[in-house]
Write a protein that holds these residues in place. Structure first.
Motif, PDB file in Angstrom:
ATOM      1  N   ASP A   1      10.243 -27.087   1.268  1.00  0.00           N
ATOM      2  CA  ASP A   1      11.193 -27.494   0.324  1.00  0.00           C
ATOM      3  C   ASP A   1      10.361 -26.920  -1.030  1.00  0.00           C
ATOM      4  OD1 ASP A   1       8.961 -29.210   0.032  1.00  0.00           O
ATOM      5  OD2 ASP A   1      10.083 -31.107   0.340  1.00  0.00           O
ATOM      6  N   LYS A   2      11.158 -27.325  -2.090  1.00  0.00           N
ATOM      7  CA  LYS A   2      10.456 -26.832  -3.526  1.00  0.00           C
ATOM      8  C   LYS A   2       9.150 -27.508  -3.727  1.00  0.00           C
ATOM      9  CE  LYS A   2      12.295 -30.871  -5.970  1.00  0.00           C
ATOM     10  NZ  LYS A   2      13.078 -31.295  -7.369  1.00  0.00           N
ATOM     11  N   ASP A   3       8.704 -28.560  -3.148  1.00  0.00           N
ATOM     12  CA  ASP A   3       7.396 -29.003  -3.432  1.00  0.00           C
ATOM     13  C   ASP A   3       6.388 -28.108  -2.482  1.00  0.00           C
ATOM     14  OD1 ASP A   3       8.059 -31.173  -5.000  1.00  0.00           O
ATOM     15  OD2 ASP A   3       8.358 -32.483  -3.352  1.00  0.00           O
TER      16      ASP A   3
ATOM     17  N   ASN B   1       6.950 -25.076  -1.683  1.00  0.00           N
ATOM     18  CA  ASN B   1       7.002 -23.806  -2.469  1.00  0.00           C
ATOM     19  C   ASN B   1       6.137 -23.614  -3.593  1.00  0.00           C
ATOM     20  OD1 ASN B   1       8.459 -21.488  -1.217  1.00  0.00           O
ATOM     21  ND2 ASN B   1      10.534 -22.713  -1.555  1.00  0.00           N
ATOM     22  N   ALA B   2       5.934 -24.834  -4.214  1.00  0.00           N
ATOM     23  CA  ALA B   2       5.135 -24.901  -5.340  1.00  0.00           C
ATOM     24  C   ALA B   2       3.662 -24.792  -5.003  1.00  0.00           C
ATOM     25  CB  ALA B   2       5.500 -26.254  -6.083  1.00  0.00           C
TER      26      ALA B   2
END
Length: 784
Positions: free
Chosen positions: A162-164, A166-167
């Motif tokens: 998810d975006k977390d 990915n970060a």
């Protein structure tokens, strides 16, 4: 609070802890054969050192425990460990206790690493200290190479990115390290989320996460913030700190169970967060086993979260307390230490009140989702028509929501009391750990000392007899397994016969509702004279008024519902009684089978002169956890006939009512809207019979599965513990044999050392007992 007395007791505790540490170092220097080859059974509580087996690993655990107690005494810190499953609402509960959001909430494990949350007066904005960051930096460097080499598409298939995540991947690729210090809620959230995602990523890339580097409590991250509920209270000696622990098998890491056990053993008290809707699930059972393993060395409390989901047919507060205290925890916790609450309501009410006090109004609900959650909980589904800028109205709604959350009681009785008596909790924890160490060390040393004096031939005889006992254990296990399986088979046959009879009784009573004369009677009863009489055309009930048709269906639904509810109570009560009896039977069978071996071992050692207390496991009924109370809910949540059901929801009453009242069930399939209203009673009756039949089938399946899991796990644990006790005993006797083969001067020198260490252990025990008694006296004074 007696400040001077507290200071003197803490000085004494510190002296005894340092003396114990030095004593343990001397034990490590004693000549000994290696006992570390004794197999550590998977799932064994490594924090519990057997008195006859001070292996190198065992001594390391003892050393860590003493170090932790010394650290807590130096700070007079009371550590309240919070434990619960991922879905129990552990983070939300901690946020409700603190009074503001300090831990992020996500629908995945969020505590792969333990985290301390320390009440720090005056610290309005939370700050995270992560001083021991070096192991994480080393991991990041290793993962950087792995990420560059891995197939990103394959990684996406094995890991939810998810975006977390990915970060985090971008952070690893660019080499951005973790900081030692984070100020403010958002930076802290990102740090903790990244740490937990790092655990998941390491597992996916088959890289070991450095859990062992964070076994010591002083190495884990610490959040310092002022607890809203403690702000402005009088200053007391000591500190209150919450310990957010990893749940069992959280993030797919089974060894976190070991970390959980070790952290709980080092806490001053334990607060279990249980899910009201899942009180007898397997995951909740794992938590109960973990906190039960801590024993009586630390006080135990429980919050039963999600109590806001209670309906009029659910257990009330007293019933929940009785269930947990008596049935689930087998008396390990008293009812007055169990608090049913709604952590979400408590957290939302706290945060709203905090915002109103600090900023005079709530934040924009479009920007902060929690405001919408609060408004819906406090104001209802039509909250959007309410003026959220009406401060007094919103404050009043927040106060009512806080009251409904039932959180005031645990805050007053547990958190306030823990804060006021933090120093006493720290002292009591230290005294218990000191007593445990001194007693274990004394027994171990006595056993070794006697091994130097008993005749060599007798030692050899004892060793050979233990080997024979271990062989006999295998034979007994096979025989007992057959007996246990026979008892289980008889119990299940009896339960199945009972369930068949109940099913027949349910269907018999329901069939009566569909007799033509009964259908016509309820169709006519209570109807006005202006409504034409109902009539039967074959299996069709013919009505001439839509309202009359709806009333008829509602009466049938209500009548059937009463039958099912009565059956639920009857079956639950009967199955609970049946399996309480089975628990007792199996417990007696296992104990009777193992008692001869246990008695023979103890008697032979006693004749030889060994006085050590040998702790063979007793088989308790608590090892079995038959899930009878929730069987109905679990069964209903199973697959239902798709042609008859639109959704599945838990609870007999709720499920049955909604099912019968579904528009496509009551009308699309059975009612034709013309100038008349037709209800096909045959189809309605057949569908209901199918529902009841499937319902009872699912109860039988759930019952068999639960009994199988419980019996298998209980027996495996019992025999593994018993075998381990014999193995450790055998290793200690062999060590004595090896030492006896040394020259006389070496044996005499070791004998003198052992006598000196025995005397020191006795002094530590006696002084620790006096310390414990003084602390208990002070506790009694403070609570009068």
């Amino acid at each position: 609070m007696y400040t001077q007395t507290i200071y003197e007791l803490s000085q004494e505790a510190e002296r005894l802890l340092m003396l114990s540490q030095e004593h343990l170092k001397q034990l490590q220097k004693l000549p000994a054969t290696s006992l570390d080859n004794v197999t550590q059974k998977e799932g064994e509580h490594s924090g519990q050192v057997q008195p006859l087996h001070f292996s190198a690993r065992g001594m390391d655990v003892q050393q860590a425990t003493l170090n932790n107690e010394l650290r807590k005494i130096t700070r007079l810190e009371m550590v309240l460990a919070i434990v619960g499953t991922m879905k129990a609402g552990k983070s939300t509960t901690i946020n409700a206790i603190v009074g503001t959001e300090v831990l992020p909430n996500r629908n995945r494990p969020m505590t792969a690493l333990p985290t301390l949350i320390r009440h720090t007066p005056g610290q309005k904005e939370p700050v995270l200290h992560f001083s021991h960051v070096a192991p994480i930096d080393a991991l990041m460097n290793l993962l950087q190479q792995r990420v560059r080499e891995c197939d990103r598409q394959l990684l996406t298939q094995t890991l939810e990115i998810d975006k977390d995540m990915n970060a985090l991947l971008q952070r690893i690729e660019t080499g951005v390290a973790f900081e030692r210090y984070y100020l403010g809620a958002e930076p802290i959230f990102h740090c903790l989320k990244s740490l937990n995602d790092l655990v998941r990523l390491s597992k996916a890339l088959e890289v070991d996460f450095p859990f062992s580097a964070y076994a010591a409590i002083e190495h884990i991250p610490v959040i310092e913030v002022e607890f809203v509920h403690l702000a402005g209270l009088a200053s007391y000696p000591g500190q209150l700190t919450l310990l957010d622990t990893p749940g069992p098998n959280e993030a797919g890491q089974p060894h976190l169970q070991k970390m959980l056990n070790e952290q709980l053993a080092r806490a001053s008290a334990v607060l279990a967060v249980m899910d009201y809707t899942q009180l007898k699930s397997i995951s909740d059972e794992e938590v109960r086993q973990a906190i039960t393993a801590v024993g009586k060395s630390v006080p135990l409390y429980a919050l039963v979260n999600k109590f806001d989901q209670k309906d009029r047919n659910s257990d009330d507060e007293e019933q929940v307390r009785a269930l947990i205290s008596g049935t689930l925890m087998k008396g390990a916790i008293t009812p007055e230490r169990i608090y049913p609450v709604s952590s979400m309501w408590g957290y939302l009410a706290n945060r709203a009140r905090h915002e109103l006090t600090t900023n005079g109004r709530l934040p924009d609900h479009h920007k902060q989702r929690w405001v919408q959650d609060f408004a819906e909980a406090a104001l209802g589904r039509r909250w959007r028509t309410t003026d959220l800028d009406d401060t007094e109205h919103i404050r009043h709604a927040a106060d009512l929501l806080w009251e409904d959350s039932l959180f005031e009681q645990p805050i007053q009785k547990l958190i306030h009391a823990a804060y006021a008596n933090a120093s006493l909790y720290a002292l009591r924890s230290a005294s218990h750990k000191l007593l445990n160490y001194a007693q274990s060390a004394h027994e171990y040393l006595e056993f070794r000392y006697h091994g130097l004096t008993v005749a060599y031939e007798k030692l050899q005889l004892n060793v050979s007899h233990i080997e024979e006992d271990m062989q006999q254990l295998q034979v007994s296990q096979e025989r007992v397994s057959d007996e246990v399986n026979h008892e289980v088979e008889l119990a299940l046959e009896s339960a199945t016969a009972f369930l068949n009879q109940q099913q027949a009784d349910i269907l018999f009573r329901i069939n009566a509702f569909f007799a033509k004369e009964n259908v016509l009677r309820i169709s006519q009863h209570g109807m006005g004279a202006s409504i034409a009489a109902a009539e039967m055309a074959g299996e069709m009930l013919v009505l001439h008024d839509e309202g009359q048709a709806k009333i008829v269906l509602d009466k049938i639904r209500s009548s059937c519902e009463v039958v099912l509810l009565a059956a639920q109570e009857n079956i639950s009560r009967d199955l609970a009684l049946r399996f309480e009896q089975l628990e007792s039977t199996l417990s007696r069978t296992l104990n009777e089978a193992m008692r001869p071996i246990e008695l023979r071992v103890k008697e032979e050692l006693s004749h030889t002169g060994f006085r050590a207390r040998i702790r063979f496991p007793a088989f308790h009924a608590a090892m079995f956890n038959f899930n009878t109370r929730q069987l109905f809910n679990e069964a209903i949540e199973q697959d239902m006939p798709s042609e008859n059901t639109t959704s599945t929801v838990g609870g007999v009453r709720d499920t049955f009512s909604r099912w019968l009242n579904q528009p496509n069930w009551g009308w699309n399939d059975y009612v034709e809207t013309k100038t008349r209203y037709l209800i096909d009673m045959s189809v309605l009756h057949k569908s209901l019979v199918q529902y009841v039949t499937l319902f009872c089938q699912q109860i039988r399946k759930a019952l068999v599965a639960q009994v199988d899991i419980s019996v298998t796990a209980g027996m495996a644990t019992f025999f593994a513990d018993f075998s381990l006790s014999l193995t450790q005993l055998q290793a200690s006797l062999r060590e004595s044999l090896a030492l006896r083969q040394q020259n006389e001067s070496a044996v005499n020198a070791l004998s003198e050392q052992l006598q000196h260490r025995i005397a020191t252990a006795a002094w530590i025990y006696e002084d620790s007992r006096l310390l414990r008694d003084d602390i208990h006296t002070l506790f009694a004074v403070e609570h009068t």
